[in-house]
Design an enzyme around this catalytic site. Sequence first.
Site, PDB file in Angstrom:
ATOM      1  N   SER A   1      51.006 -25.315  44.079  1.00 63.33           N
ATOM      2  CA  SER A   1      51.252 -24.791  45.431  1.00 63.33           C
ATOM      3  C   SER A   1      50.018 -24.111  46.032  1.00 63.33           C
ATOM      4  CB  SER A   1      52.413 -23.796  45.403  1.00 63.33           C
ATOM      5  OG  SER A   1      52.570 -23.260  46.703  1.00 63.33           O
ATOM      6  N   LEU A   2      49.706 -24.480  47.270  1.00 68.83           N
ATOM      7  CA  LEU A   2      48.609 -23.817  47.989  1.00 68.83           C
ATOM      8  C   LEU A   2      49.135 -22.700  48.887  1.00 68.83           C
ATOM      9  CD1 LEU A   2      46.265 -26.812  48.905  1.00 68.83           C
ATOM     10  CD2 LEU A   2      45.966 -25.115  47.109  1.00 68.83           C
TER      11      LEU A   2
ATOM     12  N   THR B   1      60.396 -23.705  46.771  1.00 72.50           N
ATOM     13  CA  THR B   1      59.966 -25.092  46.664  1.00 72.50           C
ATOM     14  C   THR B   1      60.696 -25.782  45.530  1.00 72.50           C
ATOM     15  OG1 THR B   1      58.034 -26.564  46.659  1.00 72.50           O
ATOM     16  CG2 THR B   1      57.864 -24.600  45.276  1.00 72.50           C
TER      17      THR B   1
ATOM     18  N   LYS C   1      65.592 -25.642  46.476  1.00 72.67           N
ATOM     19  CA  LYS C   1      65.944 -25.467  47.893  1.00 72.67           C
ATOM     20  C   LYS C   1      67.451 -25.462  48.141  1.00 72.67           C
ATOM     21  CE  LYS C   1      61.576 -26.867  49.779  1.00 72.67           C
ATOM     22  NZ  LYS C   1      60.724 -27.885  50.360  1.00 72.67           N
TER      23      LYS C   1
ATOM     24  N   ASP D   1      60.626 -26.337  57.082  1.00 77.75           N
ATOM     25  CA  ASP D   1      59.990 -27.636  56.786  1.00 77.75           C
ATOM     26  C   ASP D   1      60.185 -28.614  57.947  1.00 77.75           C
ATOM     27  OD1 ASP D   1      58.970 -27.063  54.273  1.00 77.75           O
ATOM     28  OD2 ASP D   1      60.747 -27.774  53.206  1.00 77.75           O
TER      29      ASP D   1
ATOM     30  N   GLY E   1      63.396 -40.728  48.635  1.00 81.56           N
ATOM     31  CA  GLY E   1      63.824 -39.431  48.094  1.00 81.56           C
ATOM     32  C   GLY E   1      64.689 -38.680  49.080  1.00 81.56           C
TER      33      GLY E   1
ATOM     34  N   GLY F   1      65.301 -31.599  48.902  1.00 78.31           N
ATOM     35  CA  GLY F   1      65.166 -30.639  50.003  1.00 78.31           C
ATOM     36  C   GLY F   1      64.176 -31.103  51.064  1.00 78.31           C
TER      37      GLY F   1
ATOM     38  N   LEU G   1      54.599 -36.293  51.779  1.00 77.46           N
ATOM     39  CA  LEU G   1      54.808 -34.842  51.900  1.00 77.46           C
ATOM     40  C   LEU G   1      53.877 -34.063  50.974  1.00 77.46           C
ATOM     41  CD1 LEU G   1      57.518 -35.759  53.263  1.00 77.46           C
ATOM     42  CD2 LEU G   1      58.548 -33.737  52.278  1.00 77.46           C
TER      43      LEU G   1
HETATM   44  P1  NAP Z   1      63.488 -31.985  45.322  1.00 77.16           P
HETATM   45  O1  NAP Z   1      64.433 -31.225  46.136  1.00 77.16           O
HETATM   46  O2  NAP Z   1      63.474 -31.783  43.830  1.00 77.16           O
HETATM   47  O3  NAP Z   1      63.717 -33.552  45.628  1.00 77.16           O
HETATM   48  C1  NAP Z   1      62.954 -34.548  44.994  1.00 77.16           C
HETATM   49  C2  NAP Z   1      63.526 -35.912  45.359  1.00 77.16           C
HETATM   50  O4  NAP Z   1      62.716 -36.897  44.734  1.00 77.16           O
HETATM   51  C3  NAP Z   1      64.944 -36.136  44.851  1.00 77.16           C
HETATM   52  O5  NAP Z   1      65.635 -36.973  45.755  1.00 77.16           O
HETATM   53  C4  NAP Z   1      64.713 -36.863  43.530  1.00 77.16           C
HETATM   54  O6  NAP Z   1      65.786 -37.703  43.137  1.00 77.16           O
HETATM   55  C5  NAP Z   1      63.531 -37.736  43.905  1.00 77.16           C
HETATM   56  N1  NAP Z   1      62.763 -38.138  42.734  1.00 77.16           N
HETATM   57  C6  NAP Z   1      62.130 -37.339  41.856  1.00 77.16           C
HETATM   58  N2  NAP Z   1      61.510 -38.093  40.916  1.00 77.16           N
HETATM   59  C7  NAP Z   1      61.795 -39.394  41.213  1.00 77.16           C
HETATM   60  C8  NAP Z   1      61.467 -40.640  40.615  1.00 77.16           C
HETATM   61  N3  NAP Z   1      60.703 -40.701  39.503  1.00 77.16           N
HETATM   62  N4  NAP Z   1      61.929 -41.782  41.187  1.00 77.16           N
HETATM   63  C9  NAP Z   1      62.694 -41.733  42.299  1.00 77.16           C
HETATM   64  N5  NAP Z   1      63.045 -40.564  42.929  1.00 77.16           N
HETATM   65  C10 NAP Z   1      62.594 -39.422  42.389  1.00 77.16           C
HETATM   66  O7  NAP Z   1      61.980 -31.726  45.814  1.00 77.16           O
HETATM   67  P2  NAP Z   1      61.476 -31.428  47.311  1.00 77.16           P
HETATM   68  O8  NAP Z   1      61.488 -29.980  47.547  1.00 77.16           O
HETATM   69  O9  NAP Z   1      62.182 -32.343  48.247  1.00 77.16           O
HETATM   70  O10 NAP Z   1      59.930 -31.864  47.186  1.00 77.16           O
HETATM   71  C11 NAP Z   1      59.565 -33.228  47.084  1.00 77.16           C
HETATM   72  C12 NAP Z   1      58.047 -33.307  47.276  1.00 77.16           C
HETATM   73  O11 NAP Z   1      57.725 -32.963  48.629  1.00 77.16           O
HETATM   74  C13 NAP Z   1      57.265 -32.338  46.391  1.00 77.16           C
HETATM   75  O12 NAP Z   1      56.071 -32.968  45.993  1.00 77.16           O
HETATM   76  C14 NAP Z   1      56.959 -31.174  47.315  1.00 77.16           C
HETATM   77  O13 NAP Z   1      55.785 -30.451  46.952  1.00 77.16           O
HETATM   78  C15 NAP Z   1      56.767 -31.920  48.639  1.00 77.16           C
HETATM   79  N6  NAP Z   1      57.016 -31.066  49.811  1.00 77.16           N
HETATM   80  C16 NAP Z   1      55.969 -30.758  50.604  1.00 77.16           C
HETATM   81  C17 NAP Z   1      56.150 -29.965  51.742  1.00 77.16           C
HETATM   82  C18 NAP Z   1      54.988 -29.646  52.635  1.00 77.16           C
HETATM   83  O14 NAP Z   1      55.028 -28.608  53.320  1.00 77.16           O
HETATM   84  N7  NAP Z   1      53.988 -30.489  52.702  1.00 77.16           N
HETATM   85  C19 NAP Z   1      57.434 -29.484  52.049  1.00 77.16           C
HETATM   86  C20 NAP Z   1      58.499 -29.848  51.215  1.00 77.16           C
HETATM   87  C21 NAP Z   1      58.280 -30.641  50.090  1.00 77.16           C
HETATM   88  P3  NAP Z   1      67.060 -37.126  42.365  1.00 77.16           P
HETATM   89  O15 NAP Z   1      67.847 -36.383  43.394  1.00 77.16           O
HETATM   90  O16 NAP Z   1      67.717 -38.345  41.856  1.00 77.16           O
HETATM   91  O17 NAP Z   1      66.534 -36.211  41.290  1.00 77.16           O
END
Ligand code: NAP
Length: 285
Positions: free
Chosen positions: A20-21, A67, A71, A107, A131, A134, A229
Amino acid sequence: MLITEKTQLLGIIGNPIQHSLSPVIQNQAIATLNLDYIYLPFLVKEDDLSKAFDCFKAIKLRGFNVTIPHKKNVIPFLKKVTETAEIIEAVNVVWLTEEGWHGTNTDIDGFLASFKKLSKDWHNITPLILGNGGGGRAVTVGCSKLGCREIKIVGRNLYKLRAFQERWNNYSFATKISIYHWDNLSELIPDSELIINATPIGMSPHIKNSPLTDLQISLIKQNTIVYDLIYTPSPTLFLQQAQKQGAIIIDGSEMLIQQGAIAFEIWTGKSAPIDIMLNSMLSKS
Ligand code: NAP
């Protein structure tokens, strides 16, 4: 600013958290405005969320970001949650009030910041979102706010996708959601003008991973907008592959800065120094 017993505590919870940054950009904003706050990263495992809330209450943490993967799971601990965050079951900003913890989702606006600048006929673009965690659910609302009529969501767990689709259909969104299993991804790519990775696949330290196979990458059409993302690394392997294929690529940096700026304003009541936050991030990535 000297850290004393009066210094107010902010932070971010997640697992993993080392990528995380947010600590970099938030502490830079705090220093720029000479505020008596400090922002810390907290590694909180899934099973320890309840203990973390008890601890934060005891030390009067003023607020924190949430994060991956917390979420959704923070919501039962909150006294009040904004409507959209509740609908999509995703809170990324929490703050302490006299009646308890409140939460919202910044977000969505963070995501929209990158896209509002592009002049596109969003009505006729059907985003393909990989995906549905959150971040993915926030992006789904963002695409709906852009005006997209339909959104295709691909996931590995159809049960979770169906639950989200049913929830979505219960509210008055003008956008239709279609859900697909990951096994059908290859068929969806050639028709997609906007592909969004909302999974952590490719995030530091697993920087050699990509959500698409080489064959699937080769199906991306020229000038497709490919958005990831993830902001560490920047660009991800996925974005590099898509760029070679002639796609227009965007990473999660602006989303991070914009969601963080709104959070900063909620916690401190001060206007966030966005350019300085962005520069601090660029110098670290
Ligand atoms: P999360 O709530 O844990 O959701 C992750 C999603 O990815 C879930 O739908 C999960 O599926 C799916 N997934 C994980 N591994 C997978 C795989 N090997 N194959 C297929 N699907 C897979 O995480 P999140 O908070 O949404 O974050 C997701 C990414 O977005 C992270 O890298 C985070 O750092 C980034 N992000 C960035 C920002 C930004 O400000 N730039 C904001 C939010 C998020 P399941 O439900 O089946 O486990």
